[in-house]
Design a protein around this motif. Structure first.
Motif, PDB file in Angstrom:
ATOM      1  N   MET A 167      61.933 -26.605  11.852  1.00 49.61           N
ATOM      2  CA  MET A 167      61.399 -27.113  13.115  1.00 49.61           C
ATOM      3  C   MET A 167      60.191 -26.299  13.547  1.00 49.61           C
ATOM      4  O   MET A 167      60.152 -25.081  13.351  1.00 49.61           O
ATOM      5  CB  MET A 167      62.484 -27.051  14.198  1.00 49.61           C
ATOM      6  N   LYS A 168      59.208 -26.984  14.135  1.00 48.64           N
ATOM      7  CA  LYS A 168      57.989 -26.298  14.577  1.00 48.64           C
ATOM      8  C   LYS A 168      57.462 -26.977  15.844  1.00 48.64           C
ATOM      9  O   LYS A 168      58.062 -27.913  16.366  1.00 48.64           O
ATOM     10  CB  LYS A 168      56.926 -26.354  13.475  1.00 48.64           C
ATOM     11  N   ASP A 169      56.313 -26.487  16.334  1.00 50.36           N
ATOM     12  CA  ASP A 169      55.637 -27.052  17.513  1.00 50.36           C
ATOM     13  C   ASP A 169      56.569 -27.070  18.732  1.00 50.36           C
ATOM     14  O   ASP A 169      56.763 -28.108  19.379  1.00 50.36           O
ATOM     15  CB  ASP A 169      55.117 -28.470  17.231  1.00 50.36           C
ATOM     16  N   PHE A 170      57.122 -25.936  19.059  1.00 52.93           N
ATOM     17  CA  PHE A 170      58.054 -25.834  20.187  1.00 52.93           C
ATOM     18  C   PHE A 170      57.302 -25.809  21.515  1.00 52.93           C
ATOM     19  O   PHE A 170      56.277 -25.137  21.655  1.00 52.93           O
ATOM     20  CB  PHE A 170      58.895 -24.565  20.060  1.00 52.93           C
ATOM     21  N   GLN A 171      57.836 -26.547  22.477  1.00 51.19           N
ATOM     22  CA  GLN A 171      57.287 -26.550  23.826  1.00 51.19           C
ATOM     23  C   GLN A 171      58.433 -26.613  24.827  1.00 51.19           C
ATOM     24  O   GLN A 171      59.411 -27.318  24.604  1.00 51.19           O
ATOM     25  CB  GLN A 171      56.355 -27.741  24.041  1.00 51.19           C
ATOM     26  N   MET A 172      58.290 -25.891  25.907  1.00 48.55           N
ATOM     27  CA  MET A 172      59.302 -25.905  26.965  1.00 48.55           C
ATOM     28  C   MET A 172      59.162 -27.181  27.778  1.00 48.55           C
ATOM     29  O   MET A 172      58.061 -27.573  28.156  1.00 48.55           O
ATOM     30  CB  MET A 172      59.141 -24.689  27.872  1.00 48.55           C
ATOM     31  N   MET A 173      60.304 -27.840  28.037  1.00 47.10           N
ATOM     32  CA  MET A 173      60.282 -29.072  28.811  1.00 47.10           C
ATOM     33  C   MET A 173      60.292 -28.778  30.303  1.00 47.10           C
ATOM     34  O   MET A 173      60.921 -27.823  30.757  1.00 47.10           O
ATOM     35  CB  MET A 173      61.507 -29.928  28.467  1.00 47.10           C
ATOM     36  N   GLU A 174      59.597 -29.620  31.063  1.00 46.39           N
ATOM     37  CA  GLU A 174      59.633 -29.504  32.520  1.00 46.39           C
ATOM     38  C   GLU A 174      60.970 -29.997  33.066  1.00 46.39           C
ATOM     39  O   GLU A 174      61.505 -29.458  34.026  1.00 46.39           O
ATOM     40  CB  GLU A 174      58.498 -30.324  33.144  1.00 46.39           C
ATOM     41  N   GLU A 175      61.520 -31.046  32.439  1.00 50.50           N
ATOM     42  CA  GLU A 175      62.797 -31.587  32.890  1.00 50.50           C
ATOM     43  C   GLU A 175      63.953 -30.702  32.442  1.00 50.50           C
ATOM     44  O   GLU A 175      63.895 -30.077  31.384  1.00 50.50           O
ATOM     45  CB  GLU A 175      63.023 -33.008  32.332  1.00 50.50           C
ATOM     46  N   VAL A 176      64.987 -30.649  33.255  1.00 44.58           N
ATOM     47  CA  VAL A 176      66.181 -29.912  32.854  1.00 44.58           C
ATOM     48  C   VAL A 176      67.047 -30.799  31.977  1.00 44.58           C
ATOM     49  O   VAL A 176      66.887 -32.021  31.940  1.00 44.58           O
ATOM     50  CB  VAL A 176      66.992 -29.448  34.088  1.00 44.58           C
ATOM     51  N   TRP A 177      67.966 -30.161  31.267  1.00 49.38           N
ATOM     52  CA  TRP A 177      68.878 -30.895  30.377  1.00 49.38           C
ATOM     53  C   TRP A 177      69.916 -31.632  31.211  1.00 49.38           C
ATOM     54  O   TRP A 177      70.660 -31.030  31.976  1.00 49.38           O
ATOM     55  CB  TRP A 177      69.555 -29.915  29.438  1.00 49.38           C
ATOM     56  N   VAL A 178      69.970 -32.945  31.071  1.00 48.13           N
ATOM     57  CA  VAL A 178      70.956 -33.772  31.767  1.00 48.13           C
ATOM     58  C   VAL A 178      71.611 -34.685  30.743  1.00 48.13           C
ATOM     59  O   VAL A 178      70.917 -35.415  30.028  1.00 48.13           O
ATOM     60  CB  VAL A 178      70.315 -34.625  32.881  1.00 48.13           C
TER      61      VAL A 178
END
Length: 246
Positions: free
Chosen positions: A100-111
């Motif tokens: 896996m590559k190209d990691f980015q933090m999501m603005e939305e929380v995990w639901v």
């Protein structure tokens, strides 16, 4: 899963983060694989980390065999509601390894998604009634509580005014000869091309139609899982054939 109906519209934060500290070696991470409307949940074990890239192992590699490459995955960070989005850049089916590559933090929380959602196998056309107006649209995806449709922009002079509009959808699914009458309230509107709007709805239906939709969702999910397993077998057979020449 991430809150929202469309992966393409999900936001990413620009803040820098230490990937290796978030996904440590030998840690177990919950992953969701988006495939034809479904979100398949799996767990992976992080095997190796390097700058911008993670190698992991899974015991159910077939759920990652979507038939395409560089597709998105979503990873839940342990003991938090935060999530990372990334791309699956490589897969080794006979060892169960993922890269896996190209990691980015999501603005939305995990639901966690309340109901399973699927996309139809073939184009499915529906009739939509909005007040005195009636128009044709294409079913994009469907669950017991929500629906997304694609409609021609020509039907709407002011698309922004669609929010909170009440619609009636007349839908005949492949597994039934009956037409379901589904009530919807518009909660999402966005253009997907110069001529098409994507309209997301919260929906409600009577018990009879709910049973028809529920049966369709189960059948469609089974079809999607079967497709993934066929992809897995093809990749596995390709490897076995390739090894005969070495």
């Amino acid at each position: 899963m991430i809150n929202g109906n469309d992966i393409a519209t999900m936001g990413f934060t620009e803040n820098a983060f230490d990937l290796n500290s978030l996904l440590q070696k030998e840690s177990v991470v919950d992953v969701e694989v988006p495939i034809k409307g479904l979100l398949l949940k799996e767990s992976v074990v992080v095997c190796d980390t390097s700058p911008g890239q993670i190698e992991a192992h899974t015991s159910n590699i077939s759920h990652f065999c979507t038939g395409s490459y560089d597709y998105p995955l979503f990873l839940k960070l342990n003991r938090t509601k935060n999530a990372l989005a990334c791309r699956l850049s490589d897969i080794v089916v006979y060892t169960g390894k993922l890269v896996m590559k190209d990691f980015q933090m999501m603005e939305e929380v995990w639901v966690n998604r309340e109901c399973e959602r699927v996309q139809p196998k073939e184009p499915t056309f529906i009739s939509v009634i909005m007040g005195k107006q009636k128009f044709k649209a294409n079913l994009f995806d469907l669950s017991l509580t929500g629906m997304c449709i694609l409609a021609d922009k020509k039907y709407f002079k002011e698309p922004r005014k669609l929010y909170d509009k009440k619609l009636m959808v007349l839908l005949q699914l492949p597994n039934s000869r009956l037409t379901c009458k589904i009530k919807g309230i518009v909660v999402q509107v966005r253009p997907v091309s110069e001529s098409l709007l994507r309209i997301g709805m919260n929906i409600d239906m009577v018990k009879k139609d709910n049973q028809i939709v529920s049966h369709y969702l189960s059948e469609r999910k089974r079809e999607i899982l079967d497709e993934l397993f066929i992809n897995f077998l093809q990749l596995l057979n390709y490897r076995e054939t390739k090894d005969q020449y070495f």
